[in-house]
Design a protein around this motif. Structure first.
Motif, PDB file in Angstrom:
ATOM      1  N   GLY A  10       0.859  -1.178   0.000  1.00 17.12           N
ATOM      2  CA  GLY A  10       0.000   0.000   0.000  1.00 17.12           C
ATOM      3  C   GLY A  10       0.893   1.225   0.000  1.00 17.12           C
ATOM      4  N   VAL A  11       0.582   2.188  -0.865  1.00 18.22           N
ATOM      5  CA  VAL A  11       1.406   3.388  -1.010  1.00 18.22           C
ATOM      6  C   VAL A  11       0.509   4.595  -0.746  1.00 18.22           C
ATOM      7  N   ILE A  12       0.879   5.378   0.268  1.00 21.48           N
ATOM      8  CA  ILE A  12       0.042   6.497   0.687  1.00 21.48           C
ATOM      9  C   ILE A  12       0.938   7.692   0.995  1.00 21.48           C
ATOM     10  N   SER A  13       0.382   8.883   0.864  1.00 26.66           N
ATOM     11  CA  SER A  13       1.138  10.097   1.169  1.00 26.66           C
ATOM     12  C   SER A  13       0.172  11.226   1.499  1.00 26.66           C
ATOM     13  N   ASP A  14       0.720  12.270   2.098  1.00 24.84           N
ATOM     14  CA  ASP A  14      -0.011  13.514   2.322  1.00 24.84           C
ATOM     15  C   ASP A  14      -1.360  13.296   3.000  1.00 24.84           C
ATOM     16  N   ALA A  34       4.767   8.260   2.230  1.00 26.26           N
ATOM     17  CA  ALA A  34       5.775   9.166   1.678  1.00 26.26           C
ATOM     18  C   ALA A  34       5.702  10.582   2.250  1.00 26.26           C
ATOM     19  N   GLY A  35       5.343  10.712   3.498  1.00 25.82           N
ATOM     20  CA  GLY A  35       5.470  11.983   4.193  1.00 25.82           C
ATOM     21  C   GLY A  35       4.233  12.859   4.216  1.00 25.82           C
ATOM     22  N   ASP A  36       4.332  13.937   5.016  1.00 22.97           N
ATOM     23  CA  ASP A  36       3.201  14.773   5.405  1.00 22.97           C
ATOM     24  C   ASP A  36       2.153  13.898   6.096  1.00 22.97           C
ATOM     25  N   ILE A  37       2.650  13.200   7.107  1.00 25.22           N
ATOM     26  CA  ILE A  37       1.829  12.313   7.920  1.00 25.22           C
ATOM     27  C   ILE A  37       0.791  13.136   8.685  1.00 25.22           C
ATOM     28  N   GLY A  38       1.245  14.187   9.336  1.00 24.49           N
ATOM     29  CA  GLY A  38       0.355  15.099  10.040  1.00 24.49           C
ATOM     30  C   GLY A  38       0.274  14.902  11.541  1.00 24.49           C
ATOM     31  N   ARG A  39       0.225  13.651  11.978  1.00 27.24           N
ATOM     32  CA  ARG A  39       0.220  13.336  13.411  1.00 27.24           C
ATOM     33  C   ARG A  39       0.530  11.864  13.583  1.00 27.24           C
ATOM     34  N   PRO A  40       1.101  11.483  14.735  1.00 23.11           N
ATOM     35  CA  PRO A  40       1.575  10.112  14.906  1.00 23.11           C
ATOM     36  C   PRO A  40       0.475   9.057  14.858  1.00 23.11           C
ATOM     37  N   GLU A  41      -0.740   9.423  15.187  1.00 24.68           N
ATOM     38  CA  GLU A  41      -1.839   8.461  15.184  1.00 24.68           C
ATOM     39  C   GLU A  41      -2.111   7.893  13.787  1.00 24.68           C
ATOM     40  N   ILE A  42      -1.698   8.619  12.759  1.00 21.47           N
ATOM     41  CA  ILE A  42      -1.894   8.127  11.389  1.00 21.47           C
ATOM     42  C   ILE A  42      -1.088   6.849  11.174  1.00 21.47           C
ATOM     43  N   VAL A  57       9.330   6.377  -4.567  1.00 17.04           N
ATOM     44  CA  VAL A  57       8.000   6.775  -4.122  1.00 17.04           C
ATOM     45  C   VAL A  57       8.114   8.149  -3.479  1.00 17.04           C
ATOM     46  N   SER A  58       7.281   9.073  -3.954  1.00 17.02           N
ATOM     47  CA  SER A  58       7.283  10.435  -3.412  1.00 17.02           C
ATOM     48  C   SER A  58       5.844  10.903  -3.227  1.00 17.02           C
ATOM     49  N   GLY A  59       5.705  12.064  -2.636  1.00 18.33           N
ATOM     50  CA  GLY A  59       4.399  12.687  -2.428  1.00 18.33           C
ATOM     51  C   GLY A  59       4.505  14.159  -2.745  1.00 18.33           C
ATOM     52  N   HIS A  60       4.044  14.996  -1.827  1.00 22.54           N
ATOM     53  CA  HIS A  60       4.193  16.442  -1.819  1.00 22.54           C
ATOM     54  C   HIS A  60       3.299  17.189  -2.801  1.00 22.54           C
ATOM     55  N   PRO A  81       1.561   8.547  -5.083  1.00 25.71           N
ATOM     56  CA  PRO A  81       0.197   8.075  -4.878  1.00 25.71           C
ATOM     57  C   PRO A  81      -0.828   9.200  -4.784  1.00 25.71           C
ATOM     58  N   GLY A  82      -0.389  10.459  -4.855  1.00 24.91           N
ATOM     59  CA  GLY A  82      -1.294  11.578  -4.652  1.00 24.91           C
ATOM     60  C   GLY A  82      -1.546  11.795  -3.167  1.00 24.91           C
TER      61      GLY A  82
END
Length: 155
Positions: free
Chosen positions: A4-8, A30-38, A99-102, A119-120
């Protein structure tokens, strides 16, 4: 092996994302998780490899590197948040996929034999961009990336 590939996510783990990721063998964020609970929520689905993005700050975010190479299913996958910050030659480093995001814009491309997958954004909707994530099937005969648009409202 199915990745599974997820970002932002920007602090939002949508139920639609959880449902789409059910059954994967591993998740990369790939980053911009936002908070550890994610990451905690994703780890209830499958093991997670995550990096931090430009919105990830504070003590919890320090646990996540800015880039990371992970070996999964016989493939080397390089994670970074912003593809514009790529400072290595993936082919020379024997990387199979980057794999990138942003950008929040989903994209699949193969350049010089290396798969580039964004992954958007699976978090809050940005402008008119779709809410998406990806899966990456790793098999002996290759890698098969698929983008998945999540059926969500305007959130």
């Amino acid at each position: 092996m199915l990745i599974g590939v997820i970002s932002d996510t920007h602090g939002l783990l949508r139920p639609e994302a959880v449902q789409r990721l059910a059954g994967v063998d591993h998740i990369v964020h790939a980053g911009d998780i936002g908070r550890p609970e994610i990451v905690d929520g994703l780890a209830r689905i499958a093991p997670v490899t995550a990096i931090r993005g430009n919105v990830d700050h504070g003590g919890w975010a320090a646990a996540y590197p800015e880039t990371r190479t992970v070996d999964l299913g016989g493939r080397r996958i390089y994670l970074l948040h912003d593809l514009n910050a790529l400072r290595i030659d993936p082919a020379a480093e024997e990387i199979d996929a980057v794999v990138s995001g942003h950008s929040h814009q989903p994209r699949i491309a193969t350049i010089g034999g290396v798969l580039y997958l964004n992954p958007g954004s699976a978090g809050p909707r940005r402008f008119s961009l779709p809410v998406t994530l990806a899966t990456l099937e790793l098999a002996g005969d290759g890698m098969r990336p698929v983008l998945h648009e999540l059926p969500v409202g305007a959130g």
